[in-house]
Design a protein around this motif. Structure first.
Motif, PDB file in Angstrom:
ATOM      1  N   VAL A  81     -64.986 -29.233 112.701  1.00  0.00           N
ATOM      2  CA  VAL A  81     -63.576 -29.309 113.041  1.00  0.00           C
ATOM      3  C   VAL A  81     -63.140 -30.766 113.109  1.00  0.00           C
ATOM      4  O   VAL A  81     -63.803 -31.588 113.732  1.00  0.00           O
ATOM      5  CB  VAL A  81     -63.289 -28.625 114.388  1.00  0.00           C
ATOM      6  CG1 VAL A  81     -61.833 -28.825 114.796  1.00  0.00           C
ATOM      7  CG2 VAL A  81     -63.624 -27.140 114.311  1.00  0.00           C
ATOM      8  N   ASN A 117     -55.231 -21.090 120.781  1.00  0.00           N
ATOM      9  CA  ASN A 117     -55.565 -22.193 121.664  1.00  0.00           C
ATOM     10  C   ASN A 117     -54.317 -23.001 122.014  1.00  0.00           C
ATOM     11  O   ASN A 117     -53.303 -22.911 121.337  1.00  0.00           O
ATOM     12  CB  ASN A 117     -56.584 -23.109 120.997  1.00  0.00           C
ATOM     13  CG  ASN A 117     -57.821 -22.369 120.548  1.00  0.00           C
ATOM     14  OD1 ASN A 117     -57.765 -21.562 119.617  1.00  0.00           O
ATOM     15  ND2 ASN A 117     -58.928 -22.634 121.204  1.00  0.00           N
ATOM     16  N   ASN A 142     -51.641 -25.203 110.879  1.00  0.00           N
ATOM     17  CA  ASN A 142     -52.659 -25.666 111.835  1.00  0.00           C
ATOM     18  C   ASN A 142     -52.320 -27.075 112.326  1.00  0.00           C
ATOM     19  O   ASN A 142     -53.192 -27.949 112.419  1.00  0.00           O
ATOM     20  CB  ASN A 142     -54.042 -25.668 111.190  1.00  0.00           C
ATOM     21  CG  ASN A 142     -55.112 -25.098 112.099  1.00  0.00           C
ATOM     22  OD1 ASN A 142     -54.818 -24.490 113.139  1.00  0.00           O
ATOM     23  ND2 ASN A 142     -56.361 -25.296 111.724  1.00  0.00           N
ATOM     24  N   SER A 189     -58.449 -29.188 110.769  1.00  0.00           N
ATOM     25  CA  SER A 189     -59.163 -28.565 109.656  1.00  0.00           C
ATOM     26  C   SER A 189     -60.490 -28.035 110.154  1.00  0.00           C
ATOM     27  O   SER A 189     -61.031 -28.534 111.141  1.00  0.00           O
ATOM     28  CB  SER A 189     -59.377 -29.578 108.515  1.00  0.00           C
ATOM     29  OG  SER A 189     -60.139 -30.674 108.972  1.00  0.00           O
ATOM     30  N   GLY A 190     -60.970 -27.016 109.520  1.00  0.00           N
ATOM     31  CA  GLY A 190     -62.267 -26.472 109.885  1.00  0.00           C
ATOM     32  C   GLY A 190     -62.201 -25.117 110.548  1.00  0.00           C
ATOM     33  O   GLY A 190     -63.152 -24.344 110.473  1.00  0.00           O
ATOM     34  N   ARG A 191     -61.126 -24.851 111.276  1.00  0.00           N
ATOM     35  CA  ARG A 191     -60.911 -23.542 111.873  1.00  0.00           C
ATOM     36  C   ARG A 191     -59.460 -23.442 112.326  1.00  0.00           C
ATOM     37  O   ARG A 191     -58.772 -24.451 112.473  1.00  0.00           O
ATOM     38  CB  ARG A 191     -61.849 -23.273 113.056  1.00  0.00           C
ATOM     39  CG  ARG A 191     -61.771 -24.258 114.191  1.00  0.00           C
ATOM     40  CD  ARG A 191     -62.277 -23.686 115.493  1.00  0.00           C
ATOM     41  NE  ARG A 191     -61.340 -22.719 116.073  1.00  0.00           N
ATOM     42  CZ  ARG A 191     -61.490 -22.194 117.276  1.00  0.00           C
ATOM     43  NH1 ARG A 191     -62.555 -22.500 118.001  1.00  0.00           N
ATOM     44  NH2 ARG A 191     -60.611 -21.336 117.747  1.00  0.00           N
ATOM     45  N   ALA A 192     -59.040 -22.224 112.587  1.00  0.00           N
ATOM     46  CA  ALA A 192     -57.680 -22.008 113.053  1.00  0.00           C
ATOM     47  C   ALA A 192     -57.638 -22.052 114.578  1.00  0.00           C
ATOM     48  O   ALA A 192     -58.624 -21.736 115.246  1.00  0.00           O
ATOM     49  CB  ALA A 192     -57.163 -20.666 112.552  1.00  0.00           C
ATOM     50  N   PHE A 193     -56.462 -22.454 115.114  1.00  0.00           N
ATOM     51  CA  PHE A 193     -56.312 -22.569 116.564  1.00  0.00           C
ATOM     52  C   PHE A 193     -55.074 -21.832 117.062  1.00  0.00           C
ATOM     53  O   PHE A 193     -54.394 -22.290 117.974  1.00  0.00           O
ATOM     54  CB  PHE A 193     -56.233 -24.040 116.956  1.00  0.00           C
ATOM     55  CG  PHE A 193     -57.509 -24.798 116.771  1.00  0.00           C
ATOM     56  CD1 PHE A 193     -57.642 -25.737 115.763  1.00  0.00           C
ATOM     57  CD2 PHE A 193     -58.589 -24.554 117.604  1.00  0.00           C
ATOM     58  CE1 PHE A 193     -58.822 -26.434 115.593  1.00  0.00           C
ATOM     59  CE2 PHE A 193     -59.777 -25.251 117.452  1.00  0.00           C
ATOM     60  CZ  PHE A 193     -59.892 -26.187 116.433  1.00  0.00           C
ATOM     61  N   TYR A 244     -61.581 -30.505 121.483  1.00  0.00           N
ATOM     62  CA  TYR A 244     -61.459 -31.145 120.177  1.00  0.00           C
ATOM     63  C   TYR A 244     -60.383 -32.223 120.271  1.00  0.00           C
ATOM     64  O   TYR A 244     -59.285 -31.964 120.778  1.00  0.00           O
ATOM     65  CB  TYR A 244     -61.056 -30.128 119.106  1.00  0.00           C
ATOM     66  CG  TYR A 244     -61.988 -28.944 118.984  1.00  0.00           C
ATOM     67  CD1 TYR A 244     -61.666 -27.728 119.584  1.00  0.00           C
ATOM     68  CD2 TYR A 244     -63.184 -29.033 118.288  1.00  0.00           C
ATOM     69  CE1 TYR A 244     -62.505 -26.633 119.480  1.00  0.00           C
ATOM     70  CE2 TYR A 244     -64.030 -27.941 118.173  1.00  0.00           C
ATOM     71  CZ  TYR A 244     -63.678 -26.749 118.775  1.00  0.00           C
ATOM     72  OH  TYR A 244     -64.516 -25.662 118.679  1.00  0.00           O
TER      73      TYR A 244
END
Length: 126
Positions: A1, A31, A75, A24-28, A115
């Motif tokens: 991420v 969160n 994102n 980038s790397g995953r959706a939030f 993060y």
């Protein structure tokens, strides 16, 4: 991420500036996103946060001048800063919580954020 902040720069007192942060790397989507800042010689402080459900919470020092928003399809989180003051000069950091904060009030405690972006410098001259 990875979180990538952008949009900082030099502004004059009274100006507006918008900074953004893309993940980038995953959706939030569930969160909370947050913005924090650290001025020279000072500790990092909370600025604004927004839950997955869109609930916003601001530090008193920016309430009424700054607006946080999010675009989950991209994102990305934004911080619209109006009526800038010299005391807004700082490195601004974006962050995302580890836990879901969709319905709960999003946290102002930096320890809840797992993060972090690299920071973008905002300098406001008088």
């Amino acid at each position: 991420v990875q979180l990538q902040a952008s949009g900082g720069g030099l502004a004059q007192a009274g100006d507006s500036l918008r900074i953004s942060c893309a993940a980038s790397g995953r959706a939030f989507s569930w969160n909370a996103w947050g913005w924090f800042r650290q001025a020279p010689g000072k500790e990092r402080e909370f600025v604004a946060t927004i839950s997955g459900g869109g609930n916003e919470y601001y530090a008193d020092s920016v309430k009424g001048r700054f607006t946080i928003s999010r675009a989950d399809a991209k994102n990305t989180v934004y911080l619209q800063m109006n009526s800038l003051k010299p005391e807004d000069t700082a490195v601004y950091y974006c962050a995302v919580t580890i836990e879901d904060y969709y319905y709960r009030q999003p946290p102002s405690d930096s320890n809840e954020y797992g993060y972090w972006g690299q920071g973008t410098l905002v300098t406001v001259s008088s």
